[in-house]
Write an enzyme that holds these catalytic residues in place. Sequence first.
Site, short mmCIF file in Angstrom:
data_model
loop_
_atom_site.label_atom_id
_atom_site.label_comp_id
_atom_site.label_asym_id
_atom_site.label_seq_id
_atom_site.Cartn_x
_atom_site.Cartn_y
_atom_site.Cartn_z
N SER A 11 0.84 -1.19 0.00
CA SER A 11 0.00 0.00 0.00
C SER A 11 0.88 1.25 0.00
O SER A 11 1.56 1.56 0.98
CB SER A 11 -0.91 0.00 1.23
OG SER A 11 -1.64 1.19 1.25
N HIS A 36 -1.01 -1.11 -4.40
CA HIS A 36 -2.32 -0.71 -3.88
C HIS A 36 -2.32 0.79 -3.60
O HIS A 36 -1.41 1.31 -2.94
CB HIS A 36 -2.58 -1.51 -2.60
CG HIS A 36 -3.88 -1.26 -1.93
ND1 HIS A 36 -5.03 -1.96 -2.22
CD2 HIS A 36 -4.22 -0.38 -0.94
CE1 HIS A 36 -6.02 -1.55 -1.45
NE2 HIS A 36 -5.56 -0.58 -0.66
N ASP A 38 -4.41 4.05 -2.11
CA ASP A 38 -5.51 4.45 -1.24
C ASP A 38 -5.92 5.89 -1.49
O ASP A 38 -5.21 6.81 -1.08
CB ASP A 38 -5.07 4.31 0.23
CG ASP A 38 -4.96 2.87 0.65
OD1 ASP A 38 -5.94 2.13 0.47
OD2 ASP A 38 -3.89 2.48 1.15
N MET A 40 -8.33 8.89 -0.61
CA MET A 40 -9.21 9.33 0.49
C MET A 40 -9.63 10.76 0.27
O MET A 40 -8.80 11.61 -0.06
CB MET A 40 -8.48 9.23 1.83
CG MET A 40 -7.92 7.86 2.13
SD MET A 40 -7.03 7.90 3.69
CE MET A 40 -6.38 6.22 3.72
N HIS A 69 -7.98 1.78 -4.47
CA HIS A 69 -8.97 1.61 -3.41
C HIS A 69 -9.58 2.98 -3.11
O HIS A 69 -8.92 3.84 -2.52
CB HIS A 69 -8.25 1.02 -2.18
CG HIS A 69 -9.10 0.86 -0.97
ND1 HIS A 69 -8.55 0.58 0.27
CD2 HIS A 69 -10.44 0.91 -0.77
CE1 HIS A 69 -9.53 0.48 1.16
NE2 HIS A 69 -10.68 0.69 0.56
N MET A 71 -11.66 5.36 -1.15
CA MET A 71 -12.36 5.64 0.11
C MET A 71 -12.93 7.04 -0.02
O MET A 71 -12.41 8.00 0.55
CB MET A 71 -11.37 5.52 1.28
CG MET A 71 -11.06 4.09 1.63
SD MET A 71 -9.56 3.92 2.61
CE MET A 71 -8.36 3.88 1.29
N MET A 139 -12.02 -5.04 4.93
CA MET A 139 -11.14 -4.13 5.68
C MET A 139 -10.90 -4.71 7.06
O MET A 139 -11.84 -5.04 7.78
CB MET A 139 -11.79 -2.74 5.81
CG MET A 139 -11.86 -1.93 4.52
SD MET A 139 -10.26 -1.59 3.77
CE MET A 139 -9.44 -0.65 5.07
N GLY A 144 -8.96 4.75 6.63
CA GLY A 144 -8.59 6.14 6.84
C GLY A 144 -7.11 6.36 7.14
O GLY A 144 -6.55 7.36 6.73
N PHE A 145 -6.51 5.40 7.83
CA PHE A 145 -5.11 5.59 8.22
C PHE A 145 -4.34 4.29 8.15
O PHE A 145 -4.90 3.22 8.43
CB PHE A 145 -5.04 6.13 9.66
CG PHE A 145 -5.66 7.49 9.81
CD1 PHE A 145 -4.90 8.63 9.62
CD2 PHE A 145 -7.01 7.61 10.11
CE1 PHE A 145 -5.48 9.89 9.73
CE2 PHE A 145 -7.60 8.87 10.22
CZ PHE A 145 -6.83 10.01 10.03
N GLY A 146 -3.06 4.41 7.78
CA GLY A 146 -2.17 3.26 7.87
C GLY A 146 -1.71 3.09 9.31
O GLY A 146 -1.98 3.94 10.17
N GLY A 147 -1.04 1.98 9.56
CA GLY A 147 -0.42 1.77 10.87
C GLY A 147 -1.35 1.41 12.01
O GLY A 147 -0.98 1.53 13.17
N ASP A 177 -6.99 -5.82 4.19
CA ASP A 177 -6.29 -4.54 4.13
C ASP A 177 -6.30 -3.89 5.50
O ASP A 177 -7.37 -3.53 6.00
CB ASP A 177 -6.99 -3.66 3.08
CG ASP A 177 -6.31 -2.32 2.87
OD1 ASP A 177 -5.22 -2.10 3.43
OD2 ASP A 177 -6.88 -1.50 2.11
N GLY A 178 -5.11 -3.73 6.08
CA GLY A 178 -4.99 -3.03 7.36
C GLY A 178 -4.35 -3.91 8.42
O GLY A 178 -4.85 -5.00 8.72
N GLY A 179 -3.19 -3.47 8.92
CA GLY A 179 -2.52 -4.20 10.00
C GLY A 179 -1.99 -5.56 9.58
O GLY A 179 -1.87 -6.46 10.41
N GLY A 199 0.85 -1.90 4.10
CA GLY A 199 1.57 -0.64 3.96
C GLY A 199 2.79 -0.63 4.85
O GLY A 199 3.92 -0.90 4.42
C1 DX5 Z 1 -6.40 2.05 5.27
C2 DX5 Z 1 -5.88 1.73 3.89
C3 DX5 Z 1 -4.79 0.70 3.89
C4 DX5 Z 1 -3.56 1.11 4.62
C5 DX5 Z 1 -2.92 -0.11 5.20
O1 DX5 Z 1 -7.49 2.91 5.17
O2 DX5 Z 1 -6.91 1.24 3.07
O3 DX5 Z 1 -4.48 0.26 2.56
O4 DX5 Z 1 -2.63 1.77 3.79
O5 DX5 Z 1 -1.85 0.29 5.98
P1 DX5 Z 1 -1.19 -0.65 7.06
O6 DX5 Z 1 -0.71 -1.88 6.35
O7 DX5 Z 1 -0.09 0.19 7.60
O8 DX5 Z 1 -2.24 -0.99 8.07
ZN ZN Z 2 -6.43 0.26 1.07
#
Ligand code: DX5
Ligand code: ZN
Length: 218
Positions: A11, A36, A38, A40, A69, A71, A139, A144-147, A177-179, A199
Amino acid sequence: MNSKPIIVAPSVLACDFNYLGAECERMEKAGADWLHLDVMDGHFVDNISFGPPIVQSVAKVATVPLDTHLMVERPDHFFPRFIPYSSNITIHVEPDYDVGNTLKSIRAARATCGLAISPPTLFEKVEQFLDQIDLLLVMTVNPGFGGQEFIEETMFKVKRAAALRARLGLDFHIAVDGGIHADTAAIARASGANVLVAGTGLFRAADAVRAIKELRDL
Ligand code: DX5
Ligand code: ZN
């Protein structure tokens, strides 16, 4: 449970944007299957990331398929702007617009279509569309946020989707997708997911080659 090959999709949101092109190349060289992206809009999620110019820049250097993706509150209005650069476009089921018609329009524009479902949303919302999609994106964090931390309770949706896909003779990918890191990827793969979006776990890894291999369980 996995009837489809494992696809690893870094990501780009987690990359060092000062070196966007080099970061994408680094992931490709490390073994990424897709990239990927994102998008937003500050309405559907409480964050603003990037739009068409960045996706276009990635498309200029990428040799792997781009997985966009969206959002955004109006996927039906915005998806055409990403069509020139994307192999797949994933839209969310939650906003108020004609989901079925938008999925059809994405395919008519010669991209594959994905449908995403956020953690609080009932699985029933996507059920009626399963025969119209190429990818279901479950999801595993609130978008909304990575990490953020992987929400394991979302795995029942992955399992349910895999079971329904088998029962109905369908063929869509199941993405998470996510974590996603080595340990959570193992849980997702065991539940039936084959597309692993990550990501932080990839862009911030000390050894990206190894991190990608670990997601595949190699
Ligand atoms: C979250 C995004 C993800 C995000 C994943 O809203 O859709 O694609 O970048 O990031 P990580 O892998 O850091 O959770
Ligand atoms: Zn995503």
